[in-house]
Design a protein around this motif. Sequence first.
Motif, mmCIF file in Angstrom:
data_model
loop_
_atom_site.group_PDB
_atom_site.id
_atom_site.type_symbol
_atom_site.label_atom_id
_atom_site.label_comp_id
_atom_site.label_asym_id
_atom_site.label_seq_id
_atom_site.Cartn_x
_atom_site.Cartn_y
_atom_site.Cartn_z
ATOM 1 N N MET A 53 0.821 -1.187 0.000
ATOM 2 C CA MET A 53 0.000 0.000 0.000
ATOM 3 C C MET A 53 0.877 1.267 0.000
ATOM 4 O O MET A 53 0.443 2.300 -0.497
ATOM 5 C CB MET A 53 -0.942 0.006 1.199
ATOM 6 N N ASN B 151 3.546 1.763 -1.758
ATOM 7 C CA ASN B 151 3.879 2.103 -3.144
ATOM 8 C C ASN B 151 2.730 2.835 -3.821
ATOM 9 O O ASN B 151 2.957 3.778 -4.574
ATOM 10 C CB ASN B 151 4.258 0.853 -3.930
ATOM 11 N N ILE B 152 1.508 2.421 -3.566
ATOM 12 C CA ILE B 152 0.341 3.108 -4.124
ATOM 13 C C ILE B 152 0.290 4.538 -3.569
ATOM 14 O O ILE B 152 0.032 5.488 -4.311
ATOM 15 C CB ILE B 152 -0.953 2.343 -3.811
#
Length: 93
Positions: free
Chosen positions: A1, A3-4
């Motif tokens: 999450m 990286n998002i």
Amino acid sequence: MINIFKIVSFLEGISYILLLFIASPIKYIYDNETYVKMLGMPHGILFIGYIALAVLLKVEFKWANKEFVKVCLLAIIPFGTFFVGKYLTKKED
């Protein structure tokens, strides 16, 4: 999450810069609201996504309130969201 969140923070930063330094001057100098209307909605959606992901990450990683506020304030400062990725990467080490 994370990286998002880094991707969303980068895109939110780009949309904010475009809105502040391109669309707004065009609106006030040339009396043309087209670019503000075109860039405003994507920026708003990205901002809401940024804050929502920040809340989820706060809960998941048990961030202190001070860290959470710092991450949220970076969304308000121009160019601030570009430093979130570095901040989170530094924090992971």
